[in-house]
Scaffold this active site. Structure first.
Site, PDB file in Angstrom:
ATOM      1  N   TYR A 291       0.843  -1.205   0.000  1.00  0.00           N
ATOM      2  CA  TYR A 291       0.000   0.000   0.000  1.00  0.00           C
ATOM      3  C   TYR A 291       0.881   1.259   0.000  1.00  0.00           C
ATOM      4  O   TYR A 291       0.692   2.160  -0.815  1.00  0.00           O
ATOM      5  CB  TYR A 291      -0.933  -0.007   1.227  1.00  0.00           C
ATOM      6  CG  TYR A 291      -1.282   1.383   1.686  1.00  0.00           C
ATOM      7  CD1 TYR A 291      -2.187   2.155   0.974  1.00  0.00           C
ATOM      8  CD2 TYR A 291      -0.652   1.946   2.808  1.00  0.00           C
ATOM      9  CE1 TYR A 291      -2.461   3.457   1.362  1.00  0.00           C
ATOM     10  CE2 TYR A 291      -0.924   3.237   3.196  1.00  0.00           C
ATOM     11  CZ  TYR A 291      -1.831   3.993   2.471  1.00  0.00           C
ATOM     12  OH  TYR A 291      -2.082   5.282   2.852  1.00  0.00           O
ATOM     13  N   HIS A 292       1.852   1.309   0.925  1.00  0.00           N
ATOM     14  CA  HIS A 292       2.706   2.491   1.004  1.00  0.00           C
ATOM     15  C   HIS A 292       3.502   2.667  -0.300  1.00  0.00           C
ATOM     16  O   HIS A 292       3.782   3.778  -0.729  1.00  0.00           O
ATOM     17  CB  HIS A 292       3.660   2.397   2.200  1.00  0.00           C
ATOM     18  CG  HIS A 292       2.985   2.548   3.539  1.00  0.00           C
ATOM     19  ND1 HIS A 292       2.614   1.474   4.315  1.00  0.00           N
ATOM     20  CD2 HIS A 292       2.611   3.647   4.243  1.00  0.00           C
ATOM     21  CE1 HIS A 292       2.044   1.908   5.446  1.00  0.00           C
ATOM     22  NE2 HIS A 292       2.029   3.228   5.421  1.00  0.00           N
TER      23      HIS A 292
HETATM   24  N1  USQ Z   1       0.875  -1.299  15.446  1.00  0.00           N
HETATM   25  C1  USQ Z   1       0.963  -2.017  16.625  1.00  0.00           C
HETATM   26  N2  USQ Z   1      -0.145  -2.666  17.049  1.00  0.00           N
HETATM   27  C2  USQ Z   1      -1.327  -2.616  16.390  1.00  0.00           C
HETATM   28  C3  USQ Z   1      -1.410  -1.890  15.197  1.00  0.00           C
HETATM   29  C4  USQ Z   1      -0.286  -1.245  14.749  1.00  0.00           C
HETATM   30  O1  USQ Z   1       2.016  -2.079  17.275  1.00  0.00           O
HETATM   31  O2  USQ Z   1      -2.301  -3.243  16.859  1.00  0.00           O
HETATM   32  C5  USQ Z   1       2.057  -0.575  14.955  1.00  0.00           C
HETATM   33  C6  USQ Z   1       2.447  -0.946  13.532  1.00  0.00           C
HETATM   34  O3  USQ Z   1       3.258  -2.092  13.506  1.00  0.00           O
HETATM   35  C7  USQ Z   1       3.123   0.333  13.048  1.00  0.00           C
HETATM   36  C8  USQ Z   1       2.396   1.450  13.811  1.00  0.00           C
HETATM   37  O4  USQ Z   1       1.720   0.801  14.889  1.00  0.00           O
HETATM   38  O5  USQ Z   1       4.462   0.330  13.426  1.00  0.00           O
HETATM   39  C9  USQ Z   1       1.378   2.186  12.977  1.00  0.00           C
HETATM   40  O6  USQ Z   1       0.474   1.265  12.434  1.00  0.00           O
HETATM   41  P1  USQ Z   1      -0.961   1.707  11.879  1.00  0.00           P
HETATM   42  O7  USQ Z   1      -1.717   0.428  11.578  1.00  0.00           O
HETATM   43  O8  USQ Z   1      -1.613   2.684  12.769  1.00  0.00           O
HETATM   44  O9  USQ Z   1      -0.567   2.515  10.567  1.00  0.00           O
HETATM   45  P2  USQ Z   1      -0.177   2.040   9.089  1.00  0.00           P
HETATM   46  O10 USQ Z   1      -0.459   0.601   8.836  1.00  0.00           O
HETATM   47  O11 USQ Z   1       1.214   2.518   8.826  1.00  0.00           O
HETATM   48  O12 USQ Z   1      -1.185   2.860   8.179  1.00  0.00           O
HETATM   49  C10 USQ Z   1      -1.960   3.962   8.638  1.00  0.00           C
HETATM   50  C11 USQ Z   1      -3.104   4.188   7.653  1.00  0.00           C
HETATM   51  C12 USQ Z   1      -2.519   4.539   6.293  1.00  0.00           C
HETATM   52  C13 USQ Z   1      -1.590   5.748   6.446  1.00  0.00           C
HETATM   53  C14 USQ Z   1      -0.498   5.445   7.461  1.00  0.00           C
HETATM   54  C15 USQ Z   1       0.407   6.625   7.776  1.00  0.00           C
HETATM   55  O13 USQ Z   1      -3.917   3.018   7.569  1.00  0.00           O
HETATM   56  O14 USQ Z   1      -3.593   4.802   5.374  1.00  0.00           O
HETATM   57  O15 USQ Z   1      -1.008   6.030   5.206  1.00  0.00           O
HETATM   58  O16 USQ Z   1      -1.139   5.105   8.716  1.00  0.00           O
HETATM   59  S1  USQ Z   1       2.061   6.099   8.195  1.00  0.00           S
HETATM   60  O17 USQ Z   1       1.991   5.088   9.236  1.00  0.00           O
HETATM   61  O18 USQ Z   1       2.805   7.286   8.637  1.00  0.00           O
HETATM   62  O19 USQ Z   1       2.629   5.522   6.991  1.00  0.00           O
END
Ligand code: USQ
Length: 382
Positions: A181-182
Site C-alpha cells: 500500500y505504502h
Molecule cells: N501497530 C501495533 N499494534 C497494532 C497496530 C499497529 O504495534 O495493533 C504498529 C504498527 O506495527 C506500526 C504502527 O503501529 O508500526 C502504525 O500502524 P498503523 O496500523 O496505525 O498505521 P499504518 O499501517 O502505517 O497505516 C496507517 C493508515 C494509512 C496511512 C499510514 C500513515 O492506515 O492509510 O497512510 O497510517 S504512516 O503510518 O505514517 O505511513
C-alpha cells in the site's frame, strides 16, 4: 471554491466533505464503496454502523441546509470520471480514492493486485481528467509519511538537496516503504511529479501519518454523521485500536518491541490541513509536499499513555507484546520535519490526557458492540 472529493465515503473523505461545505465551499463527493465492500468481504470490525453516502448527504442537508451531491461509480473507469468532471468542473480535487490499508495490501495476491490497480489507475485518471477538463484545477493528493519509511537521517518535507562530486541538485526525498500500500503511494507521487513536469499541473501531496479519533466540529452530537471507526487489524489505525482494546479489557496489541515511531494527528487536524492546502493552492507547475502530522510517538509511548489514562477511568488496561506480524524496524531513528502546514496557519490539537479520556469515554458508549474475535488475526507480512 468548487471542490470535488474523491473517496468521499471514507474515514477522512466524508468528514472533509462536511468540513469544506460548512466553510462555504461547493462540494461534490464520489465513491465506489471499495472500502465498504472489502470490509464486508473480510468481516472486519467497525464500532458502529455508518449509513451509506447518499443517506449521509441527505442527513447533512437536514442539519446544515446545504447540499452535497453524490456520485457512486468507479473512478478507474474513464467514462465515469470524465462524466463527473464534465458536469462539475472543479477548482480543486481532493484525492482520497485509494485502498488505504497496509495490512490488506499484504494479505494475498488478489488484495495486492486490487490495491495496485485501483490506486494507480485512479491517480492516472485524475491526472488525465484534470488536464482534459480544467488544467488549472489544484490536485490535493493524500500521500503518507510511510513513503519515507524510517531512514537513519532526518526526513525533510518532500525534497532533498544533494551535493555529489562537487555538483548540487534537488530531488524527491528518498522513499522506501514497508508495505505494498505504502509503495503505491510512492508510485502516485512519482506519477504526479512526472505530469507536473510534463503538463505544468498544480499539485499538493500531503504526507500524512496515522490519524486518530472520529469527533469533528461538524458531527458533534450527530453520531449518524460519524465516519467509519475500525478497530480490526486491517482497517483500524493503532490509536483507534488501542483505545477500543482498552475499553474492551483486551490486552493492547503492541507489535514486537514497540519502539516503532510515527507522526500522528487528530482527525480534526487532518481536516484543517486539507482545507489550508485547498485555500492556499500550489502554483502551476509545482509539486508542493507537506508532511502532515503534529506529534511523534512510539507504539510503547501510546500504549503506556492509554494505560495510564484508561486506569484513571477505571478500565482494566493491560499491555501485551506480540510477535510482530509486520516487517519493520522496531527500534530506529525518526526525526521528520513538518513546518509547511504550520506556516499556512495550522494550530495543532495535541494528544493530551484529556483528549485520550474523551476518546475512551466516547468508545465506552459502544462497549457492547466490540467483538474481541475481530481484533487480531495475524496478517503476516512475510
Ligand atoms: N501497530 C501495533 N499494534 C497494532 C497496530 C499497529 O504495534 O495493533 C504498529 C504498527 O506495527 C506500526 C504502527 O503501529 O508500526 C502504525 O500502524 P498503523 O496500523 O496505525 O498505521 P499504518 O499501517 O502505517 O497505516 C496507517 C493508515 C494509512 C496511512 C499510514 C500513515 O492506515 O492509510 O497512510 O497510517 S504512516 O503510518 O505514517 O505511513
Amino acid at each position: 471554491m468548487k471542490v470535488l472529493i474523491l473517496g468521499g465515503d471514507g474515514y477522512l473523505g466524508w468528514p472533509t466533505a462536511m468540513n469544506c461545505n460548512a466553510k462555504g465551499h461547493e462540494v461534490v463527493v464520489v465513491d465506489n464503496y471499495l472500502r465498504r465492500n472489502i470490509c464486508n468481504e473480510l468481516d472486519v470490525a467497525e464500532l458502529f454502523g455508518v449509513p451509506n453516502l447518499t443517506e449521509r448527504a441527505r442527513r447533512w442537508k437536514e442539519l446544515s441546509g446545504s447540499e452535497i451531491p453524490v456520485y457512486i461509480g468507479d473512478l478507474s473507469d474513464w467514462s465515469f470520471i470524465s462524466e463527473v468532471f464534465k458536469e462539475f468542473t472543479p477548482d480543486a480535487v481532493i484525492h482520497y480514492a485509494e485502498q488505504p490499508s497496509a495490512p490488506y495490501s499484504m494479505l494475498n495476491r488478489r488484495a495486492a493486485s486490487r490495491t495496485l490497480i485501483n490506486n494507480l489507475e485512479v491517480t492516472a485518471n485524475v491526472i488525465y481528467a484534470v488536464r482534459e477538463f480544467n488544467g488549472d484545477a489544484h490536485i490535493i493528493k493524500l500521500g503518507t509519511m510511510g513513503e519515507y519509511g524510517t531512514p537513519n537521517i532526518d526526513i525533510e518535507e518532500g525534497w532533498l538537496d544533494i551535493e555529489h562530486k562537487g555538483r548540487n541538485d534537488r530531488f524527491l526525498f528518498p522513499r522506501q516503504a514497508s508495505s505494498l500500500y505504502h509503495t503505491t503511494k510512492i508510485m502516485d507521487t512519482d506519477l504526479l511529479w512526472f505530469y507536473v513536469r510534463m503538463w505544468g499541473l498544480r499539485v499538493t501531496d500531503l504526507m500524512q501519518g496515522p490519524v486518530y479519533g472520529f469527533a469533528t466540529e461538524e458531527n458533534e452530537g450527530h453520531p449518524e454523521l460519524y465516519p467509519f471507526f475500525n478497530y480490526d487489524e486491517l482497517f483500524g489505525t493503532v490509536i483507534n485500536r488501542f483505545i477500543t482494546q482498552a475499553v474492551a479489557g483486551y490486552p493492547l496489541t503492541i507489535y514486537g518491541k514497540g519502539g516503532q515511531t510515527r507522526g500522528y494527528l487528530d482527525i480534526k487536524d487532518t481536516l484543517n490541513c486539507v482545507r489550508l492546502s485547498l485555500e492556499n493552492p500550489a502554483d502551476k507547475g509545482e509539486l508542493r509536499i507537506f508532511n502532515q502530522y503534529t506529534e511523534t510517538f512510539s507504539v510503547n509511548d501510546l500504549a503506556q499513555r492509554i494505560e495510564t489514562v484508561g486506569k484513571g477511568l477505571g478500565l482494566n488496561v493491560q499491555l501485551n507484546h506480540l510477535d510482530n506480524p509486520r516487517k519493520e524496524l522496531e527500534e530506529h531513528y525518526y526525526n521528520p520535519t513538518a513546518t509547511g502546514l504550520l506556516g499556512l496557519g495550522l494550530e495543532p490539537k495535541f494528544l493530551t490526557d484529556d483528549a485520550l479520556a474523551a476518546m475512551l469515554e466516547e468508545v465506552m458508549r459502544y462497549k457492547d458492540s466490540i467483538d474481541e474475535h475481530k481484533i487480531f488475526r495475524k496478517i503476516a507480512w512475510t
